[in-house]
Design an enzyme around this catalytic site. Structure first.
Site, PDB file in Angstrom:
ATOM      1  N   ARG A  51     -65.463  95.514  -3.704  1.00 51.80           N
ATOM      2  CA  ARG A  51     -66.839  95.987  -3.521  1.00 51.80           C
ATOM      3  C   ARG A  51     -67.428  96.473  -4.841  1.00 51.80           C
ATOM      4  O   ARG A  51     -68.606  96.240  -5.135  1.00 51.80           O
ATOM      5  CB  ARG A  51     -66.868  97.105  -2.469  1.00 51.80           C
ATOM      6  CG  ARG A  51     -68.279  97.539  -2.101  1.00 51.80           C
ATOM      7  CD  ARG A  51     -68.279  98.514  -0.942  1.00 51.80           C
ATOM      8  NE  ARG A  51     -67.645  99.790  -1.270  1.00 51.80           N
ATOM      9  CZ  ARG A  51     -67.513 100.799  -0.406  1.00 51.80           C
ATOM     10  NH1 ARG A  51     -67.941 100.660   0.841  1.00 51.80           N
ATOM     11  NH2 ARG A  51     -66.932 101.926  -0.776  1.00 51.80           N
ATOM     12  N   LYS A  61     -73.042  99.729  -4.078  1.00 50.11           N
ATOM     13  CA  LYS A  61     -72.852 101.178  -4.089  1.00 50.11           C
ATOM     14  C   LYS A  61     -73.357 101.697  -5.438  1.00 50.11           C
ATOM     15  O   LYS A  61     -72.600 101.835  -6.408  1.00 50.11           O
ATOM     16  CB  LYS A  61     -71.373 101.531  -3.873  1.00 50.11           C
ATOM     17  CG  LYS A  61     -71.146 102.990  -3.460  1.00 50.11           C
ATOM     18  CD  LYS A  61     -69.733 103.182  -2.954  1.00 50.11           C
ATOM     19  CE  LYS A  61     -69.456 104.634  -2.573  1.00 50.11           C
ATOM     20  NZ  LYS A  61     -70.236 105.086  -1.398  1.00 50.11           N
ATOM     21  N   GLU A  86     -78.227 102.383   8.950  1.00 51.71           N
ATOM     22  CA  GLU A  86     -77.150 103.306   8.576  1.00 51.71           C
ATOM     23  C   GLU A  86     -77.429 104.700   9.112  1.00 51.71           C
ATOM     24  O   GLU A  86     -78.573 105.044   9.447  1.00 51.71           O
ATOM     25  CB  GLU A  86     -76.965 103.339   7.052  1.00 51.71           C
ATOM     26  CG  GLU A  86     -76.416 102.048   6.473  1.00 51.71           C
ATOM     27  CD  GLU A  86     -75.663 102.261   5.172  1.00 51.71           C
ATOM     28  OE1 GLU A  86     -75.632 103.384   4.663  1.00 51.71           O
ATOM     29  OE2 GLU A  86     -75.080 101.287   4.677  1.00 51.71           O
TER      30      GLU A  86
END
Length: 343
Positions: A85, A187, A223
Site C-alpha cells: 500500500r 495514505k 468511510e
C-alpha cells in the site's frame, strides 16, 4: 525531548502519545537511487525550507504494529500488505517507491532495536510503527521533489479500548473525505488534514466521529472517520463499501477473509446506502489503531439509527475482534503468511 525509558513506563496505562525511542531508521533518495539506510538516534529530520512536503504535501505514510506473544516473541501482522500500500501511495504522488522487501526489513530493524518498548503480553499494548516518506530539497515549483527521506519510527501504545470494547455513535458529515479519482486510495497527509474540521464538528455534537458519504451524491457510506466501515446484515453477510476513494485497509481485507473462512459468513463489497441501514444488525469501523470500533448508531439528518446496541457489542463483531487480535498476538493460528517474526 528526553529519550523514553522503558523501565519507567506503566504498561497498563499507555495512551497514544509520541515518545522519543532510542532508534529509528532513515534512508535518503538522491541522484536517482536510495541509500542503504541506517538506524539513527536522532529524532529530528533536517530539511530545506523549500521542501515539497511543506508546501505541496508531497508525502505518504503507513501505520502498523508489533505484538508480543505469550512466549515472549515479537511478531508483525501482514507487513507485506503495508509495504504494498505504501508503494502505491508513493506512486500516486510521483515519489520513488521504497522497495517493498526493504520496507519490511526496515520495520523489523526498528522493532528489534526498540524491543524493550514492545509492551508485555496481556497488557493489550503494542508497538505502533510509523513509516514515512517526504519530498525534500530545494524545490519551490509545483513539481516532484529532487530528494526524498524515508524514515520509520515507533512508539508503545496502549489498548485502544480501556476495559473492553464499547459501541460509539457516529454522525454523517456534510464534508467529503476525498474525491473519486483523487487521493482517497492513498495514505497521504492531505486526506487527514481535511478530516480535522469534520471530526471536530462531530465531537462537538457528542459523536465519536463522522461518517463520510460518497462525494458524488452523498447517498452512500464511504468511510467512518479515519477507518473503514463494515456492517453485518440480518442474514449474516459481512458488507463493506466499495469506492475509488476509500483507503484499502489491511484490517478490512483481513476481516473479510476471516468472516468467510473462520466464521462462515457471506461477504460483499458494494454500495452501502445511508437510507438502508436497517439491513444491518451490527456495524463497526475497522483499522490498525482500534482493530474494530463497534458502532452503536449513526445519526443522519437528525435521526439516529441504532444497530445492535448503544452499550453492548454485537456477538459477530466480538467474534471477529477476538479472532483477529488472537492472530495478531499469537494465540490463534494465523493464515499462511499473515504473521512475520522479528528475530
Amino acid at each position: 525531548m528526553v529519550k523514553a525509558d522503558a523501565s519507567k513506563l506503566d504498561w497498563n496505562n499507555l495512551g497514544f502519545e509520541y515518545m522519543d525511542l532510542p532508534y529509528r531508521f532513515l534512508a535518503t533518495w538522491k541522484d536517482g537511487k536510495w541509500s542503504e539506510g541506517e538506524l539513527t538516534e536522532d529524532n529530528t529530520l533536517h530539511i530545506s525550507e523549500a521542501s515539497t512536503i511543506l508546501h505541496y504535501g508531497q508525502g505518504a505514510f503507513e501505520g502498523l504494529k508489533a505484538y508480543r506473544t505469550p512466549d515472549d516473541k515479537l511478531q508483525l501482522f501482514r507487513p507485506d500488505q503495508n509495504a504494498k500500500r505504501f508503494h502505491n501511495s508513493c506512486e500516486r504522488l510521483l515519489m520513488p517507491a521504497f522497495p517493498e522487501d526493504k520496507f519490511v526489513e526496515a520495520v523489523k530493524k526498528v522493532v528489534k532495536a526498540n524491543a524493550d518498548f514492545v509492551p508485555p503480553y496481556g497488557t493489550g499494548g503494542t508497538l505502533y510503527i510509523r513509516p514515512l516518506m517526504i519530498g525534500v530539497g530545494d524545490q519551490i515549483g509545483v513539481s516532484p521533489a529532487p530528494e526524498y527521506l524515508f524514515t520509520v519510527f515507533a512508539q508503545p501504545v496502549g489498548a485502544y479500548f480501556k476495559g473492553g470494547m464499547t459501541p460509539m455513535n457516529f454522525t454523517t458529515s456534510q464534508y467529503d473525505r476525498a474525491a473519486h479519482k483523487g487521493t482517497g486510495e492513498a495514505k497521504v497527509g492531505g486526506n487527514y488534514a481535511a478530516s480535522l474540521l469534520p471530526h471536530q464538528n462531530a465531537s462537538a455534537n457528542g459523536f465519536a466521529d463522522c461518517v463520510y458519504l460518497d462525494p458524488v451524491e452523498h447517498k452512500k457510506i464511504e468511510e467512518a472517520g479515519a477507518a473503514n466501515f463494515f456492517g453485518i446484515t440480518k442474514d449474516d453477510v459481512f458488507v463493506t463499501p466499495k469506492s475509488p476513494s476509500i483507503l484499502p485497509s489491511v484490517t478490512k481485507y483481513s476481516l473479510l477473509w476471516l468472516a468467510e473462512h473462520r466464521l462462515g459468513l457471506g461477504t460483499e463489497q458494494g454500495d452501502v446506502y445511508i437510507d438502508q441501514l436497517d439491513r444491518f444488525k451490527e456495524a463497526g469501523a475497522c483499522g490498525t489503531a482500534a482493530v474494530i470500533a463497534p458502532i452503536g448508531g449513526i445519526e443522519h439528518e437528525g435521526n439516529l439509527h441504532v444497530f445492535y446496541s448503544e452499550t453492548e457489542v454485537g456477538p459477530v463483531t466480538q467474534k471477529l475482534y477476538d479472532e483477529l487480535t488472537g492472530i495478531q498476538f499469537g494465540t490463534v493460528e494465523a493464515p499462511e503468511n499473515w504473521v512475520q517474526q522479528v528475530d
